[in-house]
Design an enzyme around this catalytic site. Sequence first.
Site, PDB file in Angstrom:
ATOM      1  N   GLY A  63     -14.750 -14.056  18.085  1.00 52.61           N
ATOM      2  CA  GLY A  63     -16.245 -13.178  18.863  1.00 52.61           C
ATOM      3  C   GLY A  63     -17.355 -12.455  17.732  1.00 52.61           C
ATOM      4  CD1 TRP A  65     -20.377 -17.103  14.462  1.00 53.29           C
ATOM      5  CD2 TRP A  65     -20.910 -18.906  15.566  1.00 53.29           C
ATOM      6  NE1 TRP A  65     -20.676 -18.012  13.267  1.00 53.29           N
ATOM      7  CE2 TRP A  65     -20.703 -19.922  14.036  1.00 53.29           C
ATOM      8  CE3 TRP A  65     -21.156 -20.266  16.269  1.00 53.29           C
ATOM      9  CZ2 TRP A  65     -21.455 -20.798  13.151  1.00 53.29           C
ATOM     10  CZ3 TRP A  65     -21.455 -21.540  14.845  1.00 53.29           C
ATOM     11  CH2 TRP A  65     -21.476 -21.736  13.805  1.00 53.29           C
ATOM     12  CG  ASP A  83     -10.715 -19.490  20.179  1.00 46.50           C
ATOM     13  OD1 ASP A  83     -11.484 -20.241  19.534  1.00 46.50           O
ATOM     14  OD2 ASP A  83      -9.960 -20.048  20.217  1.00 46.50           O
ATOM     15  CG  ASP A  99      -6.442 -27.503  23.621  1.00 47.73           C
ATOM     16  OD1 ASP A  99      -7.449 -28.121  23.076  1.00 47.73           O
ATOM     17  OD2 ASP A  99      -5.113 -27.963  23.018  1.00 47.73           O
ATOM     18  CG  ASP A 124     -17.649 -21.280  13.755  1.00 48.02           C
ATOM     19  OD1 ASP A 124     -17.445 -22.191  12.390  1.00 48.02           O
ATOM     20  OD2 ASP A 124     -16.119 -20.205  13.627  1.00 48.02           O
ATOM     21  CE  LYS A 164     -15.551 -24.346  10.646  1.00 47.62           C
ATOM     22  NZ  LYS A 164     -14.614 -22.863  11.205  1.00 47.62           N
TER      23      LYS A 164
END
Length: 209
Positions: A63, A65, A83, A99, A124, A164
């Site tokens: 958590g 971000w 997530d 997922d 990320d 990322k």
Amino acid sequence: MTTKKRTASSTRWMQEHFDDHYVKLAQKRGLRSRAAFKLEEIQEKDHLIKQGMTVVDLGAAPGGWSQVAAKLTGDKGKVIACDILPMDPIVGVDFLQGDFREDKVLQALLERVGQDKVDVVLSDMAPNMSGSGAVDQPRAMYLVELALDMCHQVLTPNGCFAVKVFQGEGFDDYIKTVKQAFKVVKTRKPDSSRARSREVYLVATGYKL
């Protein structure tokens, strides 16, 4: 990777983690993870997130971000996070556990977004690393491709994207693809990113598709 090498690597990571300046600072500030500082640095340079915006945060747990994004968007903004791992509640964050690679999870996430357009997509995400570049890099590139596809589905014109990416096979082609969709694409390596990590962040602004 042998068990002995894996154990040595894990031990080194744990030692670095607990000695890490950003880990200690995150604990002091009540932030979920050191990753929060990466987004703060990106925000300081690129000013992606503003009050009242709608933000999607992919790969959100634990958590870090989402905390930063929720603070920046304020009471009138909205953060929708996803997530595969669980995440403790954060005020102002609508969290979906699942997922992201599965269609049913993607559809559930799109339902959370609704008819609104998203101003910023953050990712990320990273795969569980096996230690084999031949395995890990394709997995990582698949995730960033999914994140870009999410942009195509929900991002408003002139919207922003921060993702990322691990340098390696497919990296250059991915940058070219992102540049086709955004007016400006910059590569960032935040100070809070570990120097030996292959990770960098692409910051794309001015969505044009």
